[in-house]
Design a protein around this motif. Sequence first.
Motif, PDB file in Angstrom:
ATOM      1  N   PHE A  48       0.847  -1.182   0.000  1.00 31.98           N
ATOM      2  CA  PHE A  48       0.000   0.000   0.000  1.00 31.98           C
ATOM      3  C   PHE A  48       0.885   1.235   0.000  1.00 31.98           C
ATOM      4  O   PHE A  48       1.746   1.398   0.870  1.00 31.98           O
ATOM      5  CB  PHE A  48      -0.914  -0.001   1.226  1.00 31.98           C
ATOM      6  CG  PHE A  48      -1.775   1.223   1.372  1.00 31.98           C
ATOM      7  CD1 PHE A  48      -2.840   1.428   0.502  1.00 31.98           C
ATOM      8  CD2 PHE A  48      -1.528   2.154   2.361  1.00 31.98           C
ATOM      9  CE1 PHE A  48      -3.643   2.555   0.629  1.00 31.98           C
ATOM     10  CE2 PHE A  48      -2.325   3.275   2.491  1.00 31.98           C
ATOM     11  CZ  PHE A  48      -3.390   3.470   1.636  1.00 31.98           C
ATOM     12  N   GLU A  49       0.700   2.087  -1.016  1.00 38.18           N
ATOM     13  CA  GLU A  49       1.446   3.341  -1.152  1.00 38.18           C
ATOM     14  C   GLU A  49       2.952   3.114  -1.048  1.00 38.18           C
ATOM     15  O   GLU A  49       3.669   3.819  -0.339  1.00 38.18           O
ATOM     16  CB  GLU A  49       0.979   4.360  -0.114  1.00 38.18           C
ATOM     17  CG  GLU A  49      -0.463   4.806  -0.323  1.00 38.18           C
ATOM     18  CD  GLU A  49      -0.899   5.903   0.622  1.00 38.18           C
ATOM     19  OE1 GLU A  49      -0.282   6.042   1.713  1.00 38.18           O
ATOM     20  OE2 GLU A  49      -1.846   6.628   0.275  1.00 38.18           O
ATOM     21  N   GLY A  50       3.422   2.085  -1.738  1.00 38.94           N
ATOM     22  CA  GLY A  50       4.857   1.841  -1.820  1.00 38.94           C
ATOM     23  C   GLY A  50       5.454   1.096  -0.637  1.00 38.94           C
ATOM     24  O   GLY A  50       6.645   0.806  -0.632  1.00 38.94           O
ATOM     25  N   LYS A  51       4.639   0.763   0.378  1.00 37.21           N
ATOM     26  CA  LYS A  51       5.135   0.036   1.541  1.00 37.21           C
ATOM     27  C   LYS A  51       4.577  -1.387   1.529  1.00 37.21           C
ATOM     28  O   LYS A  51       3.492  -1.629   1.031  1.00 37.21           O
ATOM     29  CB  LYS A  51       4.741   0.748   2.832  1.00 37.21           C
ATOM     30  CG  LYS A  51       5.359   2.121   2.995  1.00 37.21           C
ATOM     31  CD  LYS A  51       4.950   2.760   4.312  1.00 37.21           C
ATOM     32  CE  LYS A  51       5.577   4.130   4.481  1.00 37.21           C
ATOM     33  NZ  LYS A  51       5.175   4.778   5.757  1.00 37.21           N
ATOM     34  N   GLU A  52       5.332  -2.275   2.121  1.00 43.09           N
ATOM     35  CA  GLU A  52       4.957  -3.685   2.127  1.00 43.09           C
ATOM     36  C   GLU A  52       4.706  -4.154   3.555  1.00 43.09           C
ATOM     37  O   GLU A  52       5.443  -3.818   4.477  1.00 43.09           O
ATOM     38  CB  GLU A  52       6.072  -4.507   1.497  1.00 43.09           C
ATOM     39  CG  GLU A  52       5.693  -5.956   1.223  1.00 43.09           C
ATOM     40  CD  GLU A  52       6.765  -6.640   0.403  1.00 43.09           C
ATOM     41  OE1 GLU A  52       7.833  -6.897   0.977  1.00 43.09           O
ATOM     42  OE2 GLU A  52       6.541  -6.882  -0.799  1.00 43.09           O
ATOM     43  N   PHE A  53       3.626  -4.915   3.750  1.00 40.04           N
ATOM     44  CA  PHE A  53       3.248  -5.398   5.068  1.00 40.04           C
ATOM     45  C   PHE A  53       3.001  -6.903   5.006  1.00 40.04           C
ATOM     46  O   PHE A  53       2.558  -7.420   3.981  1.00 40.04           O
ATOM     47  CB  PHE A  53       1.960  -4.713   5.552  1.00 40.04           C
ATOM     48  CG  PHE A  53       2.024  -3.217   5.583  1.00 40.04           C
ATOM     49  CD1 PHE A  53       2.286  -2.542   6.764  1.00 40.04           C
ATOM     50  CD2 PHE A  53       1.818  -2.479   4.423  1.00 40.04           C
ATOM     51  CE1 PHE A  53       2.338  -1.159   6.788  1.00 40.04           C
ATOM     52  CE2 PHE A  53       1.860  -1.105   4.438  1.00 40.04           C
ATOM     53  CZ  PHE A  53       2.131  -0.434   5.627  1.00 40.04           C
ATOM     54  N   VAL A  54       3.272  -7.578   6.112  1.00 35.76           N
ATOM     55  CA  VAL A  54       2.967  -8.995   6.238  1.00 35.76           C
ATOM     56  C   VAL A  54       1.802  -9.144   7.208  1.00 35.76           C
ATOM     57  O   VAL A  54       1.850  -8.639   8.328  1.00 35.76           O
ATOM     58  CB  VAL A  54       4.176  -9.796   6.760  1.00 35.76           C
ATOM     59  CG1 VAL A  54       3.820 -11.278   6.917  1.00 35.76           C
ATOM     60  CG2 VAL A  54       5.364  -9.637   5.828  1.00 35.76           C
ATOM     61  N   ALA A  55       0.739  -9.807   6.785  1.00 31.38           N
ATOM     62  CA  ALA A  55      -0.418 -10.055   7.648  1.00 31.38           C
ATOM     63  C   ALA A  55      -0.520 -11.556   7.899  1.00 31.38           C
ATOM     64  O   ALA A  55      -0.580 -12.346   6.956  1.00 31.38           O
ATOM     65  CB  ALA A  55      -1.687  -9.535   6.997  1.00 31.38           C
ATOM     66  N   LYS A  56      -0.537 -11.937   9.176  1.00 32.08           N
ATOM     67  CA  LYS A  56      -0.564 -13.345   9.548  1.00 32.08           C
ATOM     68  C   LYS A  56      -1.857 -13.677  10.290  1.00 32.08           C
ATOM     69  O   LYS A  56      -2.707 -12.816  10.515  1.00 32.08           O
ATOM     70  CB  LYS A  56       0.648 -13.676  10.424  1.00 32.08           C
ATOM     71  CG  LYS A  56       1.990 -13.380   9.767  1.00 32.08           C
ATOM     72  CD  LYS A  56       3.143 -13.711  10.706  1.00 32.08           C
ATOM     73  CE  LYS A  56       4.484 -13.405  10.051  1.00 32.08           C
ATOM     74  NZ  LYS A  56       5.629 -13.713  10.949  1.00 32.08           N
TER      75      LYS A  56
END
Length: 280
Positions: A48-56
């Motif tokens: 999202f908006e150039g950032k990366e997130f990990v959702a577990k």
Amino acid sequence: MSFTISDQLNITLFDVKKIRYKSRIVFDYVQSCYTVAYIKEGEVITTFEGKEFVAKKGDVMIHRPNKPFNVISKTEGIHYLFNIDLKVMEEMDFFSVYSLGKVVTIRNPELYEKTFDELHSIWLQEAVDLRTVQSSFLAFSMLHEIVESTKLGGESDPKEPYITDRFNNVLHYIGNHLGEVITREDLAQICHLNPVYFSRVFKEIYGLTPMKMVRKLRLIHAKHLLETTDQSIEVIAQACGFCDTSHFTKVFRSAFKSSPSNHRKSIKSTKRPFISTLLV
């Protein structure tokens, strides 16, 4: 001692559903409302908006309205999600007042899942008395749990940009060139691999050959365009790389058990928000 709650909360629920998948790849998806997606099982990468997130497992992803986002998972999973619009004091966006992260770790997953099960059950029972009020309170209860989880440090920090796997660039290339001719050799060249070896390893990771992945992403994008635009089926077929409308219709029907035109009609009939209530 007494007090009056003067803040007005205007809640509109658009959908409540449970999704089970073997793998999940969504590129540049945009919705007109918030999507709150809880990870019951699995793990996904979301950007999202150039950032990366990990959702577990036990995390909630909050997708903003009118903002494109990506979701990639190569494992089986289950998501509990609802689409919502929520205003405070009539016009202020709830999610602007309560600044929440893109991914939040829920402090009490068992309670959250139980509340969602109640909401989902009520949502499916259209004839139930007080359905509107009950659904609104349950949705707000889950939002409260998300806010409280954030206060306790449940907000996940964004990861530094990295390649999630060796074919991440390939997936992005496909997503950005759906309307063009794409060959296995083109995709292998991105990774500087022999096409035969590339195809074998790619299938081991995603369970699909590279060209079947191309077709899958074309169909996902076509489905999205049918649901969110008024473009003709012919234009959508061309934009998604299908040789003609007849071929597109045949492939679409095989994948989704409905023709493109019938799918569009069914979506339009359910576009109207069903629940809109005002809590004072």
